[in-house]
Design a protein around this motif. Structure first.
Motif, PDB file in Angstrom:
ATOM      1  N   ASN B  75      77.143   6.643   2.407  1.00  0.00           N
ATOM      2  CA  ASN B  75      77.868   7.647   2.210  1.00  0.00           C
ATOM      3  C   ASN B  75      76.672   9.040   1.207  1.00  0.00           C
ATOM      4  O   ASN B  75      77.900  10.056   1.377  1.00  0.00           O
ATOM      5  CB  ASN B  75      78.711   7.345   1.031  1.00  0.00           C
ATOM      6  N   PHE B  76      75.762   8.695   0.953  1.00  0.00           N
ATOM      7  CA  PHE B  76      75.192   9.771   0.828  1.00  0.00           C
ATOM      8  C   PHE B  76      73.634   9.788   1.436  1.00  0.00           C
ATOM      9  O   PHE B  76      72.934   9.915   1.448  1.00  0.00           O
ATOM     10  CB  PHE B  76      74.532  10.018  -0.650  1.00  0.00           C
ATOM     11  N   PRO B  77      74.571  10.081   2.698  1.00  0.00           N
ATOM     12  CA  PRO B  77      72.922  10.527   3.912  1.00  0.00           C
ATOM     13  C   PRO B  77      72.006  11.834   3.540  1.00  0.00           C
ATOM     14  O   PRO B  77      71.067  11.459   3.780  1.00  0.00           O
ATOM     15  CB  PRO B  77      73.825  10.894   5.778  1.00  0.00           C
ATOM     16  N   SER B  78      72.065  12.272   2.624  1.00  0.00           N
ATOM     17  CA  SER B  78      71.406  13.429   2.568  1.00  0.00           C
ATOM     18  C   SER B  78      70.840  13.389   1.058  1.00  0.00           C
ATOM     19  O   SER B  78      69.790  14.773   0.656  1.00  0.00           O
ATOM     20  CB  SER B  78      72.617  14.880   1.718  1.00  0.00           C
ATOM     21  N   ILE B  79      70.750  12.385   0.515  1.00  0.00           N
ATOM     22  CA  ILE B  79      70.874  12.098  -0.419  1.00  0.00           C
ATOM     23  C   ILE B  79      68.896  11.598  -0.650  1.00  0.00           C
ATOM     24  O   ILE B  79      68.557  11.003   0.706  1.00  0.00           O
ATOM     25  CB  ILE B  79      71.037  10.916  -1.498  1.00  0.00           C
ATOM     26  N   GLU B  80      67.925  11.938  -1.589  1.00  0.00           N
ATOM     27  CA  GLU B  80      66.093  11.934  -0.923  1.00  0.00           C
ATOM     28  C   GLU B  80      65.866  10.564  -1.394  1.00  0.00           C
ATOM     29  O   GLU B  80      66.161  11.040  -2.825  1.00  0.00           O
ATOM     30  CB  GLU B  80      65.666  12.985  -2.304  1.00  0.00           C
ATOM     31  N   LEU B  81      65.859  10.159  -0.720  1.00  0.00           N
ATOM     32  CA  LEU B  81      65.371   8.615  -1.578  1.00  0.00           C
ATOM     33  C   LEU B  81      64.278   8.110  -1.157  1.00  0.00           C
ATOM     34  O   LEU B  81      63.580   6.875  -1.012  1.00  0.00           O
ATOM     35  CB  LEU B  81      65.921   7.407  -0.451  1.00  0.00           C
ATOM     36  N   LYS B  82      63.426   9.699  -0.500  1.00  0.00           N
ATOM     37  CA  LYS B  82      62.489   9.614  -0.400  1.00  0.00           C
ATOM     38  C   LYS B  82      61.476   8.391  -1.926  1.00  0.00           C
ATOM     39  O   LYS B  82      60.436   7.240  -1.221  1.00  0.00           O
ATOM     40  CB  LYS B  82      60.738  10.148  -0.289  1.00  0.00           C
ATOM     41  N   ILE B  83      61.313   8.630  -2.912  1.00  0.00           N
ATOM     42  CA  ILE B  83      60.380   7.846  -4.360  1.00  0.00           C
ATOM     43  C   ILE B  83      60.891   6.699  -3.950  1.00  0.00           C
ATOM     44  O   ILE B  83      60.354   5.664  -4.507  1.00  0.00           O
ATOM     45  CB  ILE B  83      61.294   9.066  -5.181  1.00  0.00           C
ATOM     46  N   PHE B  84      62.640   6.203  -3.440  1.00  0.00           N
ATOM     47  CA  PHE B  84      62.757   4.661  -3.633  1.00  0.00           C
ATOM     48  C   PHE B  84      61.599   3.697  -3.310  1.00  0.00           C
ATOM     49  O   PHE B  84      61.021   2.821  -4.092  1.00  0.00           O
ATOM     50  CB  PHE B  84      63.874   4.523  -3.430  1.00  0.00           C
ATOM     51  N   PRO B  85      61.133   3.739  -2.092  1.00  0.00           N
ATOM     52  CA  PRO B  85      60.016   2.739  -1.691  1.00  0.00           C
ATOM     53  C   PRO B  85      58.892   2.840  -2.288  1.00  0.00           C
ATOM     54  O   PRO B  85      58.346   1.802  -2.449  1.00  0.00           O
ATOM     55  CB  PRO B  85      59.847   3.128   0.063  1.00  0.00           C
ATOM     56  N   TRP B  86      58.655   3.823  -3.382  1.00  0.00           N
ATOM     57  CA  TRP B  86      57.705   3.780  -3.624  1.00  0.00           C
ATOM     58  C   TRP B  86      57.124   3.513  -5.342  1.00  0.00           C
ATOM     59  O   TRP B  86      56.730   2.744  -5.870  1.00  0.00           O
ATOM     60  CB  TRP B  86      56.822   5.333  -3.595  1.00  0.00           C
ATOM     61  N   VAL B  87      58.781   3.560  -5.551  1.00  0.00           N
ATOM     62  CA  VAL B  87      59.278   2.624  -6.490  1.00  0.00           C
ATOM     63  C   VAL B  87      59.004   1.172  -6.798  1.00  0.00           C
ATOM     64  O   VAL B  87      58.261   0.594  -7.169  1.00  0.00           O
ATOM     65  CB  VAL B  87      60.379   3.217  -7.561  1.00  0.00           C
ATOM     66  N   LEU B  88      59.551   1.260  -5.220  1.00  0.00           N
ATOM     67  CA  LEU B  88      59.792  -0.262  -5.122  1.00  0.00           C
ATOM     68  C   LEU B  88      58.397  -1.271  -5.023  1.00  0.00           C
ATOM     69  O   LEU B  88      58.314  -2.165  -5.827  1.00  0.00           O
ATOM     70  CB  LEU B  88      60.380  -0.532  -4.222  1.00  0.00           C
ATOM     71  N   ALA B  89      57.335  -0.260  -4.271  1.00  0.00           N
ATOM     72  CA  ALA B  89      55.606  -0.615  -4.271  1.00  0.00           C
ATOM     73  C   ALA B  89      55.601  -1.131  -5.772  1.00  0.00           C
ATOM     74  O   ALA B  89      54.339  -1.842  -5.781  1.00  0.00           O
ATOM     75  CB  ALA B  89      55.018   0.054  -3.530  1.00  0.00           C
ATOM     76  N   GLY B  90      55.623  -0.062  -6.146  1.00  0.00           N
ATOM     77  CA  GLY B  90      54.735   0.103  -8.119  1.00  0.00           C
ATOM     78  C   GLY B  90      55.043  -0.293  -9.154  1.00  0.00           C
ATOM     79  O   GLY B  90      54.115  -1.675  -8.881  1.00  0.00           O
ATOM     80  N   ILE B  91      56.712  -1.623  -8.718  1.00  0.00           N
ATOM     81  CA  ILE B  91      57.154  -2.892  -9.095  1.00  0.00           C
ATOM     82  C   ILE B  91      56.519  -3.773  -9.266  1.00  0.00           C
ATOM     83  O   ILE B  91      56.121  -5.196  -9.407  1.00  0.00           O
ATOM     84  CB  ILE B  91      59.143  -2.935  -9.257  1.00  0.00           C
ATOM     85  N   THR B  92      56.385  -4.424  -7.552  1.00  0.00           N
ATOM     86  CA  THR B  92      55.512  -5.324  -6.256  1.00  0.00           C
ATOM     87  C   THR B  92      54.507  -5.229  -7.423  1.00  0.00           C
ATOM     88  O   THR B  92      53.990  -6.042  -7.484  1.00  0.00           O
ATOM     89  CB  THR B  92      55.907  -5.567  -4.896  1.00  0.00           C
TER      90      THR B  92
END
Lengths: 80, 233
Positions: B75-92
């Motif tokens: 629904n929001f293809p333009s949304i910037e989600l580049k940080i999301f995977p790094w956050v996930l890696a940080g959380i793990t």
């Protein structure tokens, strides 16, 4: 000194635990009576008895009859 | 991310999920008391509903995260989600440290990170299960108790399954959901093989050191593989 209602609860709990451990019903009833009389003796002169004290007394007494039952009372509250 | 990389992450996530100890501990106590109060047949029926509760929770969590993931990306293809995977890696990575120091309490039993009040409450509920709905609710709500460790695992499972482009995803999703029930099934099998609560707990205490290292190591491997891959592109 322990209240009669507490003793009844303890007896019920002991029997449930023994059935759960696979001890036959007849033996479980005999063990429960013996353990409870030991617990009564141990708590005779105590004014304040905590749940941990009761578990410890039961565990010590149960060691004579069944090691697994003694262990179950020893680790009570320490599993999770 | 290639198919095999996604698959290996999914397998690692499932293994960590299956190593978590709260649900099998509660099941162990619950089944001991259920078989002490009722016949074996009734206890087995309650155990089945406990398992259903655990699986329902896993399914709801998986589908919810899957639908959130899809709705955000489509629904929001333009949304910037580049940080999301790094956050996930940080959380793990953070979970790896947290699980090493705090997952098991320092005691001679297998006490977990839960607050003592919650642990007492769960113990009371596990001992007093009478009906199938109680058993189902116990299975469901016990899984919630470990959400802090579960949630990133569910997110990672959704993300890695989402990388399978040319093959059907539902069998992998089903396998991941079933994997969360493996510890409960193994405890159940042990009871049926003649083990009792005392014997199973003695084994768990023996294995405590193993799990103390395996759970953080799993999270650490996950974090490093995510960092090293530049996190799923």
């Amino acid at each position: 000194m322990i209240d009669e209602t507490v003793l009844k609860e303890l007896s019920k709990d002991l029997k449930i635990n023994m059935k759960g451990l696979g001890i036959p019903v007849g033996a479980a009833e005999a063990f429960a009576d013996k353990i409870l009389s030991d617990v009564k003796k141990s708590t005779k002169n105590k004014k304040i008895i905590t749940e941990a004290d009761l578990n410890r007394f039961i565990s010590v007494s149960a060691k004579k009859y069944n090691k697994d039952l003694a262990y179950v009372y020893k680790i009570r509250g320490k599993i999770i | 991310m290639s198919f095999f990389t996604s698959l290996s992450i999914l397998i690692l996530v499932s293994l960590i999920q299956a190593s978590l100890q709260l649900v099998p501990s509660i099941f162990m106590i619950f089944y001991h008391y259920a078989s002490g109060k009722k016949s074996r047949k009734n206890a087995d029926s309650l155990a089945l509903f406990f398992l259903l509760g655990v699986e329902t929770f896993a399914t709801i969590m998986f589908l919810s995260i899957y639908s959130i993931y899809y709705s955000v990306f489509f629904n929001f293809p333009s949304i910037e989600l580049k940080i999301f995977p790094w956050v996930l890696a940080g959380i793990t990575l953070a979970l790896s440290i947290v699980s090493f120091f705090f997952y098991f309490r320092k005691s001679n039993g297998t006490e977990l990170f839960l607050s003592r009040k919650l642990a007492k409450n769960l113990l009371f509920r596990a001992k007093s299960v009478k009906t199938r709905s109680d058993a189902f609710a116990l299975g469901f709500f016990t899984s919630i108790g470990e959400l802090i460790f579960n949630l990133p695992l569910f997110v990672l499972a959704v993300v890695s399954i989402n990388q399978f482009n040319d093959i059907p995803r539902s069998p992998f999703a089903s396998l991941f959901i079933i994997a969360s029930a493996i510890p409960v099934i193994s405890i159940f099998a042990m009871y049926h093989a003649g083990y009792n609560l005392a014997e199973i707990e003695r084994r768990r205490i023996k294995d405590k050191t193993f799990f103390r290292f395996v759970i953080p190591l799993g999270f650490l491997l996950l974090a490093f593989s995510l960092f090293s891959m530049g996190v799923f592109k």
